[in-house]
Write a protein that holds these residues in place. Structure first.
Motif, PDB file in Angstrom:
ATOM      1  N   ILE A  60       0.874  -1.186   0.000  1.00  0.00           N
ATOM      2  CA  ILE A  60       0.000   0.000   0.000  1.00  0.00           C
ATOM      3  C   ILE A  60       0.904   1.226   0.000  1.00  0.00           C
ATOM      4  CG2 ILE A  60      -1.733   1.317   1.281  1.00  0.00           C
ATOM      5  CD1 ILE A  60      -2.764  -1.330   2.424  1.00  0.00           C
ATOM      6  N   ASP A  61       0.814   2.059  -1.046  1.00  0.00           N
ATOM      7  CA  ASP A  61       1.670   3.241  -1.110  1.00  0.00           C
ATOM      8  C   ASP A  61       1.092   4.381  -0.265  1.00  0.00           C
ATOM      9  OD1 ASP A  61      -0.268   4.632  -2.618  1.00  0.00           O
ATOM     10  OD2 ASP A  61       0.741   4.254  -4.519  1.00  0.00           O
ATOM     11  N   GLY A  62       1.816   5.469  -0.198  1.00  0.00           N
ATOM     12  CA  GLY A  62       1.416   6.590   0.644  1.00  0.00           C
ATOM     13  C   GLY A  62       0.098   7.234   0.255  1.00  0.00           C
ATOM     14  N   TRP A  63      -0.156   7.370  -1.064  1.00  0.00           N
ATOM     15  CA  TRP A  63      -1.424   7.966  -1.503  1.00  0.00           C
ATOM     16  C   TRP A  63      -2.595   7.066  -1.136  1.00  0.00           C
ATOM     17  CZ3 TRP A  63      -0.649  12.606  -1.446  1.00  0.00           C
ATOM     18  CH2 TRP A  63       0.260  13.301  -2.232  1.00  0.00           C
ATOM     19  N   GLN A  64      -2.434   5.750  -1.330  1.00  0.00           N
ATOM     20  CA  GLN A  64      -3.518   4.819  -1.001  1.00  0.00           C
ATOM     21  C   GLN A  64      -3.768   4.822   0.504  1.00  0.00           C
ATOM     22  OE1 GLN A  64      -5.388   3.158  -3.406  1.00  0.00           O
ATOM     23  NE2 GLN A  64      -6.736   2.883  -1.664  1.00  0.00           N
ATOM     24  N   LEU A  65      -2.698   4.897   1.289  1.00  0.00           N
ATOM     25  CA  LEU A  65      -2.846   4.972   2.745  1.00  0.00           C
ATOM     26  C   LEU A  65      -3.636   6.222   3.124  1.00  0.00           C
ATOM     27  CD1 LEU A  65      -2.141   3.931   5.613  1.00  0.00           C
ATOM     28  CD2 LEU A  65      -0.035   5.300   5.455  1.00  0.00           C
ATOM     29  N   ALA A  66      -3.262   7.373   2.564  1.00  0.00           N
ATOM     30  CA  ALA A  66      -3.974   8.625   2.860  1.00  0.00           C
ATOM     31  C   ALA A  66      -5.435   8.528   2.442  1.00  0.00           C
ATOM     32  CB  ALA A  66      -3.297   9.802   2.163  1.00  0.00           C
ATOM     33  N   LYS A  67      -5.681   7.955   1.268  1.00  0.00           N
ATOM     34  CA  LYS A  67      -7.054   7.794   0.785  1.00  0.00           C
ATOM     35  C   LYS A  67      -7.859   6.893   1.717  1.00  0.00           C
ATOM     36  CE  LYS A  67      -9.728   6.175  -3.160  1.00  0.00           C
ATOM     37  NZ  LYS A  67      -9.684   5.542  -4.478  1.00  0.00           N
TER      38      LYS A  67
END
Length: 129
Positions: A60-67
């Motif tokens: 899970i990348d940073g953008w997906q984590l934030a989303k």
């Protein structure tokens, strides 16, 4: 007063060690190797006051984590600082819980100032009597 907690999410061990060393004097710092590990840590009942994440990571990348966190009422108020070596453009998704995006390499003093600013703003107000 209880130390505020910061979750650092980065697949680079040197970056995790650097951030832990920089912030560990003032804050309780936990580190995760990617967004999946961070999600598992959160699902175990842990609640950080802030998350500092890289963008490009496995699983899970940073953008997906934030989303994912912005869509969950339990975590949507946690400010996220994104550290990235990527060139961002106007098509880059920015979620409401992303407080700041900083390019790598970053100024450590400036990062600490930003962390302090956000975490001090989140302090509960006490009324002395």
């Amino acid at each position: 007063m209880k130390k505020k907690t910061i979750l650092v999410v980065d697949d680079s061990a040197p970056m995790r060690i650097l951030l832990e060393a920089m912030l560990g004097h003032k804050y309780k710092v936990f580190a995760a190797t990617d967004g999946l590990v961070a999600t598992m840590w959160l699902s175990n009942g842990n609640m950080p006051d802030m998350i500092i994440t890289d963008i490009q990571m496995p699983n899970i990348d940073g953008w997906q984590l934030a989303k994912n966190l912005s869509g969950n009422a339990l975590y949507s108020d946690i400010p996220i600082i994104v550290l990235t070596g990527m060139d961002l453009n106007n098509n880059t998704p920015i979620y409401p819980n992303v407080a700041r995006v900083m390019n790598k390499p970053f100024d450590p003093v400036r990062l600490i100032e930003i962390v302090d600013q956000y975490l001090m703003a989140r302090q509960p107000v006490s009324i002395a009597g």
